[in-house]
Design an enzyme around this catalytic site. Structure first.
Site, PDB file in Angstrom:
ATOM      1  N   GLU A 117       0.641  -1.114   0.096  1.00 18.70           N
ATOM      2  CA  GLU A 117       0.210   0.045   0.199  1.00 18.70           C
ATOM      3  C   GLU A 117       0.773   1.388  -0.009  1.00 18.70           C
ATOM      4  OE1 GLU A 117      -3.983  -1.765   2.117  1.00 18.70           O
ATOM      5  OE2 GLU A 117      -2.767  -1.069   3.218  1.00 18.70           O
ATOM      6  N   CYS A 130       3.380   8.537   1.450  1.00 21.78           N
ATOM      7  CA  CYS A 130       3.943   7.504   2.321  1.00 21.78           C
ATOM      8  C   CYS A 130       4.081   6.357   1.394  1.00 21.78           C
ATOM      9  CB  CYS A 130       2.926   7.374   3.399  1.00 21.78           C
ATOM     10  SG  CYS A 130       3.226   6.203   4.594  1.00 21.78           S
ATOM     11  N   CYS A 137       6.547  -7.042   7.579  1.00 20.66           N
ATOM     12  CA  CYS A 137       7.664  -6.762   8.235  1.00 20.66           C
ATOM     13  C   CYS A 137       8.108  -7.798   9.156  1.00 20.66           C
ATOM     14  CB  CYS A 137       7.153  -5.492   9.193  1.00 20.66           C
ATOM     15  SG  CYS A 137       8.386  -4.794   9.954  1.00 20.66           S
ATOM     16  N   CYS A 141       5.910  -4.889  16.202  1.00 15.63           N
ATOM     17  CA  CYS A 141       5.400  -4.027  16.907  1.00 15.63           C
ATOM     18  C   CYS A 141       3.867  -4.194  17.301  1.00 15.63           C
ATOM     19  CB  CYS A 141       5.674  -2.790  16.559  1.00 15.63           C
ATOM     20  SG  CYS A 141       7.378  -2.434  15.980  1.00 15.63           S
ATOM     21  N   CYS A 144       0.913  -2.103  15.591  1.00 25.31           N
ATOM     22  CA  CYS A 144       1.086  -2.087  14.297  1.00 25.31           C
ATOM     23  C   CYS A 144       0.327  -3.207  13.583  1.00 25.31           C
ATOM     24  CB  CYS A 144       2.671  -1.848  13.834  1.00 25.31           C
ATOM     25  SG  CYS A 144       2.595  -1.532  12.120  1.00 25.31           S
ATOM     26  N   GLY A 197       6.798  -1.891   6.515  1.00 28.41           N
ATOM     27  CA  GLY A 197       8.089  -2.459   6.613  1.00 28.41           C
ATOM     28  C   GLY A 197       9.298  -1.607   7.256  1.00 28.41           C
ATOM     29  N   CYS A 371      -1.805   5.875   9.861  1.00 29.13           N
ATOM     30  CA  CYS A 371      -0.404   5.362  10.119  1.00 29.13           C
ATOM     31  C   CYS A 371      -0.518   3.948  10.864  1.00 29.13           C
ATOM     32  CB  CYS A 371       0.304   5.966  11.212  1.00 29.13           C
ATOM     33  SG  CYS A 371       0.686   7.786  10.774  1.00 29.13           S
TER      34      CYS A 371
HETATM   35  N1  SAH Z   1       8.786   0.515  10.158  1.00 36.48           N
HETATM   36  C1  SAH Z   1       9.110   1.855  10.375  1.00 36.48           C
HETATM   37  C2  SAH Z   1       8.239   2.591   9.510  1.00 36.48           C
HETATM   38  C3  SAH Z   1       6.728   2.257   9.383  1.00 36.48           C
HETATM   39  S1  SAH Z   1       5.632   2.770  10.527  1.00 36.48           S
HETATM   40  C4  SAH Z   1       8.993   2.229  11.802  1.00 36.48           C
HETATM   41  O1  SAH Z   1       8.479   1.463  12.482  1.00 36.48           O
HETATM   42  O2  SAH Z   1       9.377   3.346  11.996  1.00 36.48           O
HETATM   43  C5  SAH Z   1       5.208   4.527  10.614  1.00 36.48           C
HETATM   44  C6  SAH Z   1       4.968   4.907  11.920  1.00 36.48           C
HETATM   45  O3  SAH Z   1       3.516   4.569  12.298  1.00 36.48           O
HETATM   46  C7  SAH Z   1       5.773   4.342  12.925  1.00 36.48           C
HETATM   47  O4  SAH Z   1       6.139   5.187  13.779  1.00 36.48           O
HETATM   48  C8  SAH Z   1       4.912   3.494  13.842  1.00 36.48           C
HETATM   49  O5  SAH Z   1       5.266   3.188  14.988  1.00 36.48           O
HETATM   50  C9  SAH Z   1       3.714   4.218  13.579  1.00 36.48           C
HETATM   51  N2  SAH Z   1       2.486   3.039  13.649  1.00 36.48           N
HETATM   52  C10 SAH Z   1       2.442   1.801  13.638  1.00 36.48           C
HETATM   53  N3  SAH Z   1       1.165   1.288  13.833  1.00 36.48           N
HETATM   54  C11 SAH Z   1       0.398   2.379  14.484  1.00 36.48           C
HETATM   55  C12 SAH Z   1      -1.017   2.538  14.804  1.00 36.48           C
HETATM   56  N4  SAH Z   1      -1.805   1.582  14.790  1.00 36.48           N
HETATM   57  N5  SAH Z   1      -1.377   3.778  15.133  1.00 36.48           N
HETATM   58  C13 SAH Z   1      -0.571   4.903  15.009  1.00 36.48           C
HETATM   59  N6  SAH Z   1       0.634   4.736  14.620  1.00 36.48           N
HETATM   60  C14 SAH Z   1       1.224   3.756  14.518  1.00 36.48           C
HETATM   61 FE1  SF4 Z   2       7.181  -1.973  13.560  1.00 37.44          FE
HETATM   62 FE2  SF4 Z   2       7.375  -0.500  11.973  1.00 37.44          FE
HETATM   63 FE3  SF4 Z   2       7.347  -2.925  11.361  1.00 37.44          FE
HETATM   64 FE4  SF4 Z   2       4.981  -1.786  11.902  1.00 37.44          FE
HETATM   65  S1  SF4 Z   2       6.112  -1.578  10.165  1.00 37.44           S
HETATM   66  S2  SF4 Z   2       5.971  -3.721  12.991  1.00 37.44           S
HETATM   67  S3  SF4 Z   2       5.930  -0.155  13.578  1.00 37.44           S
HETATM   68  S4  SF4 Z   2       8.954  -1.866  12.326  1.00 37.44           S
END
Ligand code: SAH
Ligand code: SF4
Length: 394
Positions: A117, A130, A137, A141, A144, A197, A371
């Site tokens: 996406e 974005c 990934c 987390c 996420c 990712g 996000c």
């Molecule tokens: N993998 C990278 C980039 C992608 S995530 C990273 O983790 O930084 C982009 C941002 O969105 C990150 O800060 C992530 O922690 C945040 N994010 C992920 N899931 C989210 C959610 N459910 N609500 C709000 N922010 C979220």
């Molecule tokens: Fe964590 Fe970023 Fe991967 Fe989501 S995309 S699992 S926030 S590292």
């Protein structure tokens, strides 16, 4: 040329050629040197190769041309020769959803039938794209949505820069013939590597793609308009400063290791202190102004006044801005968004300590484009809820 060789990633070996593809080498995503070598291999005299590289880049990345026959400043038989050996191919647009707020979410298909996406967020004076760097990934987390999808594979540089090109197709943003790059408005004025990712686990492809995005003969965006977001892959942070030099955002999300271990499990490998040490060096390496600390607001988990105060202490001495992200819910998510009052109070404490603390307005929620909501539903390899909870130590 190495373009037809398979690249081996963590989990799978991917054939570079699309099933049913042309077998021609795709020029999208090749570095300047890579393109130059490819042109020489195909018979371009060495003396001309550098100039041809620049000309091709302008056609591909500034004018959006996909057919060699349209490259009118190249001789006819040279164009025919290029057409024999090469192609200009970007990911295929599968579907587009437009949110009530104008946010566009694209689903694009890449080689092997995988889907990622891409989200375009228009604002008054700019537009942010974005971009995804991986299908799924490897990290998990716990807040996420992408983290619930197993890593399928890394994207190639062509697939990363191809997402930008696809968006410019959709927005009709290409520079018309006879005009220069600076003469048209930039709809995609900013790039954030915040899609699916972990960009620093796909370092080389992300670097090569961003070099094209930043090049004056490429997409021509200033490095200050490109932000790479990482969960904290510490050994690659210095390298990102040296080799890419774009702005950096860190998914920080917690102020004590015990909590961060659960939210961002990579913290068990590189904890808060190790991460902050790496960040203190970053601005010197990249000339970037400030590091963005992303902080997702989770009700009762990381959103207390104490957390805000600890955060200020931790980042002391780092040029920083703190971006507070109200948690975006997704089906089955184990957390709740902090209340607006709580978020405002948290922001206030940080602001009073002298840091910008903008609260990110969720965009495109109605189309699950906000996000952390991204996840290609078509991918079958998924983690179960139990797996996520276990990995997060919940
Ligand atoms: N993998 C990278 C980039 C992608 S995530 C990273 O983790 O930084 C982009 C941002 O969105 C990150 O800060 C992530 O922690 C945040 N994010 C992920 N899931 C989210 C959610 N459910 N609500 C709000 N922010 C979220
Ligand atoms: Fe964590 Fe970023 Fe991967 Fe989501 S995309 S699992 S926030 S590292």
């Amino acid at each position: 040329m190495t373009a037809s060789a398979p690249i081996t990633q963590d989990l799978v070996t991917i054939p570079r050629k699309d099933e049913g593809g042309t077998g021609k080498v795709n020029l999208v995503g090749l570095t300047r040197d890579g393109l130059r070598d490819a042109l020489i291999d195909a018979g371009t005299p060495e003396k001309q190769a550098k100039m041809r590289t620049g000309q091709l880049w302008q056609w591909i990345y500034q004018k959006g041309v996909r057919e060699f026959s349209e490259m009118t400043n190249l001789a006819k038989d040279y164009r025919a020769m290029l057409d024999e050996a090469f192609e200009i191919r970007i990911p295929e647009l599968v579907s587009k959803q437009v949110s009530e707020d104008g946010t566009r979410k694209y689903l694009v298909r890449i080689a092997g039938g995988h889907e990622v996406e891409v989200v375009y967020i228009p604002e008054e004076d700019r537009g942010t794209l974005c971009v995804s760097s991986q299908v799924g990934c490897t990290l998990t987390c716990s807040f996420c949505h992408t983290g619930t999808q197993k890593l399928v594979r890394n994207l190639t540089a062509g697939e990363i820069v191809g997402q930008i090109m696809m968006a410019r197709d959709d927005l009709e943003e290409w520079v018309p013939a006879g005009k220069g790059m600076g003469e048209s408005p930039r709809l995609v004025s900013n790039i954030v590597l915040m899609g699916m990712g972990e960009p620093l686990y796909n370092f080389d492809a992300v670097r090569d793609a961003m070099k094209i995005a930043m090049d004056g003969e490429g997409i021509s965006l200033s490095r200050r308009r490109i932000t790479l977001s990482t969960s904290g892959v510490v050994p690659e942070i210095a390298r990102a400063g040296e080799e890419i030099g774009c702005m950096l955002a860190i998914s920080f999300h917690a102020t004590i290791d015990e909590t961060r271990d659960k939210l961002v499990p990579i913290n068990k490998k590189w904890n808060i202190e190790t991460l902050l040490d790496a960040l203190r060096e970053y601005p010197k390496l990249s000339n970037s102004e400030r590091i963005t600390f992303e902080y997702v607001m989770l009700d009762g988990v990381n959103d207390s006044d104490e957390d805000a105060r600890r955060l200020i202490k931790l980042i002391e001495g780092i040029p920083a801005k703190i971006n507070l992200i109200p948690f975006n819910e997704w089906p089955g998510a184990p957390y709740k968004r902090s209340s607006n009052n709580r978020i405002r109070r948290f922001a206030d404490i940080i602001y009073k300590a002298g840091y910008a603390s903008p609260i990110r307005t969720p965009r495109g929620e109605d189309i699950m484009a906000a996000c952390g909501q991204l996840k290609s539903e078509t991918e079958r390899a998924r983690k179960s809820r139990a797996e996520i909870a276990k990995e997060a130590g919940l």
